[in-house]
Motif scaffolding. Structure first.
Motif, PDB file in Angstrom:
ATOM      1  N   ALA A   1      -6.420   1.408  -1.146  1.00 56.80           N
ATOM      2  CA  ALA A   1      -5.383   2.003  -1.678  1.00 56.80           C
ATOM      3  C   ALA A   1      -5.407   1.789  -3.315  1.00 56.80           C
ATOM      4  O   ALA A   1      -6.027   0.873  -3.783  1.00 56.80           O
TER       5      ALA A   1
ATOM      6  N   MET B   1       0.694  -1.150  -0.071  1.00 58.37           N
ATOM      7  CA  MET B   1      -0.170   0.002   0.216  1.00 58.37           C
ATOM      8  C   MET B   1       0.765   1.270  -0.009  1.00 58.37           C
ATOM      9  O   MET B   1       0.428   2.346  -0.696  1.00 58.37           O
ATOM     10  N   THR B   2       2.176   1.380   0.508  1.00 61.15           N
ATOM     11  CA  THR B   2       2.981   2.353   0.555  1.00 61.15           C
ATOM     12  C   THR B   2       3.491   2.906  -0.706  1.00 61.15           C
ATOM     13  O   THR B   2       3.836   3.801  -1.061  1.00 61.15           O
TER      14      THR B   2
ATOM     15  N   CYS C   1      -1.114   1.095  -6.486  1.00 57.07           N
ATOM     16  CA  CYS C   1      -0.159   0.252  -6.144  1.00 57.07           C
ATOM     17  C   CYS C   1       0.712  -0.751  -6.997  1.00 57.07           C
ATOM     18  O   CYS C   1       0.397  -1.264  -8.004  1.00 57.07           O
TER      19      CYS C   1
ATOM     20  N   THR D   1      -1.547   5.215  -3.760  1.00 56.39           N
ATOM     21  CA  THR D   1      -2.160   6.214  -2.976  1.00 56.39           C
ATOM     22  C   THR D   1      -3.341   5.744  -2.068  1.00 56.39           C
ATOM     23  O   THR D   1      -4.125   4.854  -2.322  1.00 56.39           O
ATOM     24  N   ILE D   2      -3.106   6.333  -0.852  1.00 53.93           N
ATOM     25  CA  ILE D   2      -4.372   5.654   0.256  1.00 53.93           C
ATOM     26  C   ILE D   2      -5.659   6.531  -0.504  1.00 53.93           C
ATOM     27  O   ILE D   2      -5.832   7.648  -0.475  1.00 53.93           O
TER      28      ILE D   2
END
Length: 295
Positions: free
Chosen positions: A189, A150-151, A192, A154-155
């Motif tokens: 998210a 997820m990092t 990814c 984009t959340i």
């Protein structure tokens, strides 16, 4: 004949001394050897395995021939070899331990209408994107956390709706090239980046989107839904196995099976036998996997 008879008699005597603990011990060792061989095949480490075998053979021969210097050097190399292997295969070993740990926890399935509605929206979106040949890659997180994946995106943190999913994968949208991750019946998210599979047994018509989806399903217990941009075909990847050319009804059935638990099973306890079965669960062999991919 007498030698054969003596050998047969000794074998029977030896088998008579085997107890239940010995059988369990043999089965565990056989299982570990099988998993080690499968791990080597899966990570394409044939040459590395051959090199290790050659070093061990030379080490034993040097010991038999009393080649002191060579034996000393190889002994030190073998002692350091385990640490070197742990460093080389650190990502793979970490994934294996994560998967082993997830065997002891109940599958991340959700009961209630929230996931039912989400699955209905996803099936509707996949049907529309299949008709318009819009490429899509959707990940459903289960026991293994996907925070590190997820990092890379984009959340979003939004409810799952067919319109939002289609907008995220619209070919002119900024996040359409990445994967969308679903967590607890919500879009967590988008955009990814996923790891690609290292398998060489895939069909040549599978593109990067399918290879990324298979790669993540190999490294986690996530359920991956893929819509092909070239053909519009809908596919699902679970534990490295790809089911292709799915209809809307088949997709709905698979998602319910993998993600939704029946109400009468919510409070059902898991017996120690079921826990052992989960731990020693063996995936289908590579031939079945290849056949599944080429359907």
């Amino acid at each position: 004949m007498e030698a054969i008879s003596n050998a047969f008699r000794r074998t029977l005597n030896l088998m008579a001394t085997i107890g239940a603990a010995d059988v369990i011990d043999i089965l565990i060792v056989a299982y570990l050897i099988y998993k080690a061989i499968r791990f080597v095949r899966k990570t394409n480490s044939y040459n590395l395995a051959k090199g290790i075998i050659v070093v061990l053979i030379v080490f034993m021969v040097s010991d038999l021939l009393h080649l002191t210097m060579i034996n000393f050097i190889l002994r030190k190399a073998v002692e350091l070899g385990l640490i070197a292997l742990l460093i080389l295969f650190q990502p793979e070993l970490r994934r294996i331990l994560e998967r082993m740990g997830s065997r002891f926890t109940s599958s991340r399935k959700v009961s209630g209408t929230a996931f039912e509605t989400a699955i209905a929206q996803i099936v509707m979106a996949c049907t529309d994107m299949s008709a318009s040949r819009t490429g899509a890659l959707m990940i459903f997180e289960r026991n293994v956390s996907l925070d590190n994946i997820m990092t890379t995106g984009t959340i979003v943190n939004a409810d799952i709706t067919a319109e939002l999913i289609k907008n995220l994968f619209y070919n002119k949208a900024p996040l359409h090239d990445g994967a969308v991750i679903m967590r607890d019946a919500r879009i967590a998210a988008a955009g990814c980046v996923l790891p690609l599979t290292q398998s060489t047994n895939l069909s040549k018509d599978l593109g990067m989107r399918h290879r990324a989806g298979i790669g993540l399903s190999e490294q986690s217990d996530a359920v991956v839904v893929i819509v092909s941009e070239e053909t519009g075909s809908i596919s699902v990847a679970v534990e490295g196995m790809l089911k292709r050319h799915l209809t809307a009804a088949m997709l709905d059935k698979i998602l319910h099976k993998e993600l939704v638990v029946d109400e009468n099973e919510v409070n059902k306890s898991t017996s120690w036998i079921d826990t052992i079965k989960k731990f020693f669960k063996v995936n289908k062999n590579e031939e079945e996997k290849s056949d599944e991919e080429n359907i």
